[in-house]
Design an enzyme around this catalytic site. Sequence first.
Site, mmCIF file in Angstrom:
data_model
loop_
_atom_site.group_PDB
_atom_site.id
_atom_site.type_symbol
_atom_site.label_atom_id
_atom_site.label_comp_id
_atom_site.label_asym_id
_atom_site.label_seq_id
_atom_site.Cartn_x
_atom_site.Cartn_y
_atom_site.Cartn_z
ATOM 1 N N SER A 95 6.050 3.952 7.856
ATOM 2 C CA SER A 95 6.127 4.138 9.307
ATOM 3 C C SER A 95 7.035 3.038 9.852
ATOM 4 O O SER A 95 6.641 1.867 9.858
ATOM 5 C CB SER A 95 4.744 3.997 9.942
ATOM 6 O OG SER A 95 3.821 4.845 9.327
ATOM 7 N N LYS A 170 5.464 10.197 14.289
ATOM 8 C CA LYS A 170 4.455 9.242 13.815
ATOM 9 C C LYS A 170 4.043 8.272 14.935
ATOM 10 O O LYS A 170 2.868 7.910 15.064
ATOM 11 C CB LYS A 170 4.996 8.484 12.599
ATOM 12 C CG LYS A 170 4.118 7.365 12.089
ATOM 13 C CD LYS A 170 2.804 7.849 11.482
ATOM 14 C CE LYS A 170 1.939 6.662 11.054
ATOM 15 N NZ LYS A 170 0.657 7.057 10.491
ATOM 16 N N LYS A 238 2.384 -3.280 14.545
ATOM 17 C CA LYS A 238 3.811 -2.984 14.311
ATOM 18 C C LYS A 238 4.182 -1.604 14.853
ATOM 19 O O LYS A 238 5.210 -1.428 15.500
ATOM 20 C CB LYS A 238 4.053 -3.112 12.801
ATOM 21 C CG LYS A 238 5.353 -2.641 12.237
ATOM 22 C CD LYS A 238 5.342 -1.292 11.564
ATOM 23 C CE LYS A 238 4.258 -0.923 10.630
ATOM 24 N NZ LYS A 238 4.341 0.360 9.972
HETATM 25 P P1 NAD Z 1 0.571 -2.259 2.002
HETATM 26 O O1 NAD Z 1 0.902 -3.545 2.656
HETATM 27 O O2 NAD Z 1 -0.766 -2.067 1.354
HETATM 28 O O3 NAD Z 1 1.695 -1.884 0.886
HETATM 29 C C1 NAD Z 1 3.066 -2.164 0.995
HETATM 30 C C2 NAD Z 1 3.617 -2.475 -0.393
HETATM 31 O O4 NAD Z 1 5.014 -2.680 -0.313
HETATM 32 C C3 NAD Z 1 3.017 -3.760 -1.001
HETATM 33 O O5 NAD Z 1 2.490 -3.478 -2.287
HETATM 34 C C4 NAD Z 1 4.224 -4.722 -1.065
HETATM 35 O O6 NAD Z 1 4.140 -5.609 -2.153
HETATM 36 C C5 NAD Z 1 5.363 -3.746 -1.213
HETATM 37 N N1 NAD Z 1 6.680 -4.256 -0.839
HETATM 38 C C6 NAD Z 1 7.040 -4.946 0.286
HETATM 39 N N2 NAD Z 1 8.365 -5.196 0.291
HETATM 40 C C7 NAD Z 1 8.856 -4.651 -0.858
HETATM 41 C C8 NAD Z 1 10.170 -4.577 -1.415
HETATM 42 N N3 NAD Z 1 11.233 -5.086 -0.803
HETATM 43 N N4 NAD Z 1 10.317 -3.926 -2.605
HETATM 44 C C9 NAD Z 1 9.254 -3.395 -3.257
HETATM 45 N N5 NAD Z 1 7.990 -3.443 -2.766
HETATM 46 C C10 NAD Z 1 7.796 -4.060 -1.579
HETATM 47 O O7 NAD Z 1 0.818 -1.135 3.115
HETATM 48 P P2 NAD Z 1 0.248 0.374 3.156
HETATM 49 O O8 NAD Z 1 -1.053 0.383 3.880
HETATM 50 O O9 NAD Z 1 0.384 1.001 1.822
HETATM 51 O O10 NAD Z 1 1.307 1.018 4.194
HETATM 52 C C11 NAD Z 1 2.631 1.363 3.814
HETATM 53 C C12 NAD Z 1 3.285 2.106 4.984
HETATM 54 O O11 NAD Z 1 2.511 3.285 5.282
HETATM 55 C C13 NAD Z 1 3.335 1.286 6.283
HETATM 56 O O12 NAD Z 1 4.528 1.561 6.976
HETATM 57 C C14 NAD Z 1 2.128 1.804 7.060
HETATM 58 O O13 NAD Z 1 2.303 1.637 8.455
HETATM 59 C C15 NAD Z 1 2.109 3.257 6.624
HETATM 60 N N6 NAD Z 1 0.792 3.911 6.707
HETATM 61 C C16 NAD Z 1 -0.328 3.276 6.246
HETATM 62 C C17 NAD Z 1 -1.561 3.928 6.359
HETATM 63 C C18 NAD Z 1 -2.851 3.273 5.900
HETATM 64 O O14 NAD Z 1 -3.924 3.762 6.277
HETATM 65 N N7 NAD Z 1 -2.803 2.217 5.103
HETATM 66 C C19 NAD Z 1 -1.642 5.209 6.915
HETATM 67 C C20 NAD Z 1 -0.478 5.831 7.321
HETATM 68 C C21 NAD Z 1 0.744 5.180 7.220
#
Ligand code: NAD
Length: 296
Positions: A95, A170, A238
């Site tokens: 997102s 979104k 964010k």
């Molecule tokens: P998270 O923080 O658990 O996971 C993000 C991952 O990205 C981490 O493992 C981190 O190490 C990795 N990362 C960061 N920079 C990187 C790079 N340059 N190269 C490789 N890996 C990298 O976050 P999440 O909860 O999995 O969310 C991910 C996305 O999905 C976000 O944009 C969030 O807003 C969206 N989202 C999350 C949810 C939820 O319920 N968790 C629901 C819908 C959407």
Amino acid sequence: MKVGFVGLGIMGKPMCRNLIKAGHHLSVYDIVPEAVEEMARAGATAAAGAQAAAAASEITITMLPDGPDVEAAVLGPGGVLAGATPGAVIVDMSSISPLAAQKVGAACQKAGVQFLDAPVSGGEPKAVDGTLAIMVGGEKSAFDRVLPLFQSMGSSAILTGAVGAGNVTKLANQIMVACNIAAMGEALVLATKAGLDPEVVFNAVKGGLAGSAVLNAKAPMVISGNFKPGFRIRLHQKDLRNALLAAESLKVALPFTSLVQQMLVSLMNHGHGDLDHSAIVTLIEDMAQTAARKPA
Ligand code: NAD
């Protein structure tokens, strides 16, 4: 299909597992080595970097925290675009701000690679079940190619417009979820301070007009005081910040979004950025000096 996957966090890991279960060959990367090792044990191939994951794949998916992370992982040195093979599709399912999605999309187009922005809703439980709602922006030809992957991760995938439209959709979703959680928090705190059991109140209202997917998912967390993420406060902050930036450029006033975004900033300042967004209620509880928990 051969699929690259970059970003193995709360969402990325279960999405990968569902792609593997559907028979796709995954090449995965995260900056956290333990996450890559965990997915390798689940049947994926560990890639040395984002570029290598893309080089081994027809379609590469990114699932990262925010726009700057996506720009770094896709456009940066050693990134997905550097590894993308001719005719490949890059799909960002994070997102991020619609403007950031358009910037990444334009760079991909210049390099002859198709790009989709395809953020999701449903959180970790639906990522695990493979029932996410996926909102997509980009060309129909790219959407049709990626559709089998979307169907392995979600129960719906809707093409909403050009690149950036997925993230506009979104943002609309995140406004509704955030304001809904804040309203639920006020309602449960009021009822509890009036001497009622919040669980009884939840059960009494959930079948009526106030019932919602948000209420069903988040009220039980509040009532039991379980704020393990789920969806982190810092990520929802964010999203609302991105919504307010988009609103400013479109000259749209979003008073409720603005208020809840400031509540999220305050929770982050109190060290709660990594709690689930249902913990918005704790700010309302502090103001009322009443916790909306089930009586012991
Ligand atoms: P998270 O923080 O658990 O996971 C993000 C991952 O990205 C981490 O493992 C981190 O190490 C990795 N990362 C960061 N920079 C990187 C790079 N340059 N190269 C490789 N890996 C990298 O976050 P999440 O909860 O999995 O969310 C991910 C996305 O999905 C976000 O944009 C969030 O807003 C969206 N989202 C999350 C949810 C939820 O319920 N968790 C629901 C819908 C959407």
